[in-house]
Design a protein around this motif. Structure first.
Motif, PDB file in Angstrom:
ATOM      1  N   VAL A 292       0.872  -1.174   0.000  1.00  0.00           N
ATOM      2  CA  VAL A 292       0.000   0.000   0.000  1.00  0.00           C
ATOM      3  C   VAL A 292       0.910   1.226   0.000  1.00  0.00           C
ATOM      4  O   VAL A 292       1.835   1.321   0.798  1.00  0.00           O
ATOM      5  N   MET A 293       0.700   2.100  -0.959  1.00  0.00           N
ATOM      6  CA  MET A 293       1.576   3.270  -1.113  1.00  0.00           C
ATOM      7  C   MET A 293       0.758   4.545  -1.054  1.00  0.00           C
ATOM      8  O   MET A 293      -0.227   4.680  -1.775  1.00  0.00           O
ATOM      9  N   ALA A 294       1.191   5.463  -0.219  1.00  0.00           N
ATOM     10  CA  ALA A 294       0.509   6.759  -0.188  1.00  0.00           C
ATOM     11  C   ALA A 294       1.250   7.751  -1.081  1.00  0.00           C
ATOM     12  O   ALA A 294       0.688   8.281  -2.025  1.00  0.00           O
ATOM     13  N   CYS A 295       2.557   7.973  -0.811  1.00  0.00           N
ATOM     14  CA  CYS A 295       3.259   9.014  -1.570  1.00  0.00           C
ATOM     15  C   CYS A 295       3.943   8.461  -2.824  1.00  0.00           C
ATOM     16  O   CYS A 295       4.030   9.146  -3.833  1.00  0.00           O
ATOM     17  N   GLY A 296       4.474   7.246  -2.745  1.00  0.00           N
ATOM     18  CA  GLY A 296       5.194   6.658  -3.892  1.00  0.00           C
ATOM     19  C   GLY A 296       6.588   7.225  -4.082  1.00  0.00           C
ATOM     20  O   GLY A 296       7.269   6.888  -5.050  1.00  0.00           O
ATOM     21  N   MET A 297       7.033   8.088  -3.150  1.00  0.00           N
ATOM     22  CA  MET A 297       8.315   8.780  -3.359  1.00  0.00           C
ATOM     23  C   MET A 297       9.219   8.769  -2.137  1.00  0.00           C
ATOM     24  O   MET A 297      10.103   9.599  -2.000  1.00  0.00           O
ATOM     25  N   GLY A 298       8.980   7.847  -1.200  1.00  0.00           N
ATOM     26  CA  GLY A 298       9.918   7.698  -0.085  1.00  0.00           C
ATOM     27  C   GLY A 298       9.663   8.600   1.106  1.00  0.00           C
ATOM     28  O   GLY A 298      10.510   8.694   1.992  1.00  0.00           O
ATOM     29  N   THR A 299       8.509   9.243   1.179  1.00  0.00           N
ATOM     30  CA  THR A 299       8.258  10.197   2.265  1.00  0.00           C
ATOM     31  C   THR A 299       7.437   9.611   3.407  1.00  0.00           C
ATOM     32  O   THR A 299       7.768   9.778   4.575  1.00  0.00           O
ATOM     33  N   CYS A 300       6.369   8.874   3.078  1.00  0.00           N
ATOM     34  CA  CYS A 300       5.396   8.508   4.118  1.00  0.00           C
ATOM     35  C   CYS A 300       5.755   7.228   4.878  1.00  0.00           C
ATOM     36  O   CYS A 300       5.189   6.950   5.922  1.00  0.00           O
ATOM     37  N   GLN A 301       6.702   6.438   4.362  1.00  0.00           N
ATOM     38  CA  GLN A 301       7.154   5.185   5.011  1.00  0.00           C
ATOM     39  C   GLN A 301       6.039   4.145   5.139  1.00  0.00           C
ATOM     40  O   GLN A 301       6.064   3.304   6.039  1.00  0.00           O
ATOM     41  N   SER A 302       5.058   4.169   4.249  1.00  0.00           N
ATOM     42  CA  SER A 302       3.927   3.239   4.361  1.00  0.00           C
ATOM     43  C   SER A 302       4.174   1.916   3.636  1.00  0.00           C
ATOM     44  O   SER A 302       3.342   1.023   3.692  1.00  0.00           O
ATOM     45  N   CYS A 303       5.300   1.785   2.953  1.00  0.00           N
ATOM     46  CA  CYS A 303       5.426   0.683   1.987  1.00  0.00           C
ATOM     47  C   CYS A 303       6.620  -0.228   2.274  1.00  0.00           C
ATOM     48  O   CYS A 303       7.281  -0.685   1.351  1.00  0.00           O
ATOM     49  N   VAL A 304       6.883  -0.517   3.559  1.00  0.00           N
ATOM     50  CA  VAL A 304       8.129  -1.221   3.886  1.00  0.00           C
ATOM     51  C   VAL A 304       8.159  -2.686   3.428  1.00  0.00           C
ATOM     52  O   VAL A 304       7.136  -3.360   3.375  1.00  0.00           O
TER      53      VAL A 304
ATOM     54  N   ARG B 225      13.322  -1.838   3.865  1.00  0.00           N
ATOM     55  CA  ARG B 225      13.572  -0.953   2.721  1.00  0.00           C
ATOM     56  C   ARG B 225      12.210  -0.514   2.205  1.00  0.00           C
ATOM     57  O   ARG B 225      11.176  -1.098   2.532  1.00  0.00           O
ATOM     58  N   LEU B 226      12.204   0.507   1.380  1.00  0.00           N
ATOM     59  CA  LEU B 226      10.936   1.054   0.881  1.00  0.00           C
ATOM     60  C   LEU B 226      10.618   0.476  -0.492  1.00  0.00           C
ATOM     61  O   LEU B 226      11.459   0.493  -1.400  1.00  0.00           O
ATOM     62  N   CYS B 227       9.385  -0.022  -0.620  1.00  0.00           N
ATOM     63  CA  CYS B 227       8.982  -0.625  -1.890  1.00  0.00           C
ATOM     64  C   CYS B 227       8.952   0.430  -3.002  1.00  0.00           C
ATOM     65  O   CYS B 227       9.270   0.146  -4.144  1.00  0.00           O
ATOM     66  N   CYS B 228       8.592   1.678  -2.644  1.00  0.00           N
ATOM     67  CA  CYS B 228       8.394   2.683  -3.701  1.00  0.00           C
ATOM     68  C   CYS B 228       9.700   3.198  -4.286  1.00  0.00           C
ATOM     69  O   CYS B 228       9.751   3.503  -5.478  1.00  0.00           O
ATOM     70  N   THR B 229      10.751   3.311  -3.463  1.00  0.00           N
ATOM     71  CA  THR B 229      11.992   3.893  -3.996  1.00  0.00           C
ATOM     72  C   THR B 229      13.125   2.868  -4.110  1.00  0.00           C
ATOM     73  O   THR B 229      13.930   2.940  -5.027  1.00  0.00           O
TER      74      THR B 229
HETATM   75  S1  FES Z   1       4.795   5.068  -0.530  1.00  0.00           S
HETATM   76 FE1  FES Z   1       5.438   6.656   0.782  1.00  0.00          FE
HETATM   77  S2  FES Z   1       7.401   5.934   1.400  1.00  0.00           S
HETATM   78 FE2  FES Z   1       6.776   4.463  -0.043  1.00  0.00          FE
END
Ligand code: FES
Ligand code: FAD
Length: 313
Positions: A269-281, A296-300
């Protein structure tokens, strides 16, 4: 519209190479948005000046009415979608998105018509690395994990590489691919023809849970059977997998057991997709960490990971 060319940047990333990181916010226009099967749609978006991108990367789509700057009133969160294909013609670029309409955002997307604006942020994430020393690619995918593999198949084929796709779904009416005539047998397995792969010469071995299309089996089991019949190719093959996590895990275990380089494209589940919200570990092995793993972050850092890195619980 002028002729669209496949992006020649999309030969995937070489091992160890860095992705350019170039991304932007774009106000795209809907070119096509049509049902593919029960619940799945194919959306084609036209975007100007979209940066170089490669299979495995994704975009964050604002699934709500955008203003002229591509934002919206209120706090609607963007939704991540893999890029399922990309064609360029001059400044203009067409992006293919294959999506399953299941919730608020994707149902909104399914109502968008030709010419309507859709706000796109991307390209995001790290793409598949193409193993230069592995001439055969085995693409193993399920359901809505198929889009990045379709683009990867097109890319590999354009680069003169051999690929075989293994595609799974719950049943025939959940297979987000376009069936064309033709069945051949590879080993003991029937190979069905789907336009998305047949157009680039990639055979598809199909499995459905209920046997309504292809083998009545899970796609990793069908893949394991194929591997037994083609054991001589193991040293020249690499695996690229995307789909539901249990399917990816089973495929990764097969790859790791045979020592085959295996790349997995994961979803979180991704909120920002850019490494900011830390929702995608994603948990990865780390011998230096006290517990032997770290996040690690799935999005970045992903969504594509080497299967050896991931902690498979
Ligand atoms: S979606 Fe926000 S840090 Fe990965
Ligand atoms: C890197 C990546 C690539 C993806 N590629 C595709 C694709 O090519 N095609 C496709 O159909 N789907 C893809 N997904 C999943 C897609 O993002 C979700 O289906 C979508 O966000 C659901 O939005 P919704 O508003 O319709 O659903 P919601 O009403 O918000 O929720 C419905 C379901 O979707 C899940 N979900 C909600 N938000 C997200 C989110 N931000 N990320 C992941 N899951 C979520 C929820 O857990 C819930 O089970 C991808 C996800 C990731 C992380």
């Amino acid at each position: 519209m002028e002729r669209m060319e496949k992006d020649d940047v999309v030969t995937g990333a070489a091992p160890g190479s860095q992705v350019s990181g170039s991304r932007g916010l774009f106000l795209s226009r809907v070119v096509r948005n049509e049902p593919l099967c029960r619940e799945h749609f194919r959306l084609v978006l036209e975007v100007d000046d979209f940066p170089p991108a490669a299979p495995g990367q994704f975009v964050q789509i604002l699934c709500a009415e955008p203003n002229e700057l591509g934002w919206t009133q209120g706090a609607f969160i963007r939704r991540p979608f893999s890029i399922g294909g990309l064609r360029r013609g001059g400044r203009r670029c067409e992006l293919d998105i294959l999506y399953r309409a299941l919730g608020t955002g994707t149902r909104w997307l399914s109502r968008q018509r030709k010419g309507e604006p859709v706000s796109v942020l991307g390209p995001l994430g790290r793409p598949f690395e193409i193993h230069a020393d592995r001439e055969i690619a085995w693409l193993v995918g399920g359901g809505i994990g198929l889009p990045p593999l379709i683009w990867l198949a097109q890319t590999l084929s354009a680069a003169g590489r051999r690929a075989v796709a293994f595609c799974g779904a719950r049943s025939a009416d959940f297979m987000p691919l376009t069936r064309v005539a033709g069945v051949e047998i590879v080993g003991e397995q029937p190979v069905l023809a789907f336009e998305e792969f047949a157009s680039v010469g990639v055979p598809v071995i199909t499995a459905t849970d209920d046997g309504s299309l292809g083998a009545a089996a899970r796609v990793p089991d069908v893949f394991a059977r194929y591997l037994d019949q083609h054991a001589g190719q193991i040293s020249s093959a690499a695996i690229y997998a995307c789909g539901p996590e249990p399917m990816i895990r089973a495929t990764a275990q097969i790859g790791l057991a045979h020592g085959i380089p295996t790349a997995v494209c994961l979803e979180r589940v991704m909120a920002c997709g850019m490494g900011t919200c830390q929702s995608c570990v994603v948990r990865v092995h780390d011998a230096a960490a006290e517990e032997g793993w770290r996040y690690r972050l799935c999005c970045t850092d992903g969504p594509v990971f080497d299967a050896r890195e991931v902690v498979w619980d």
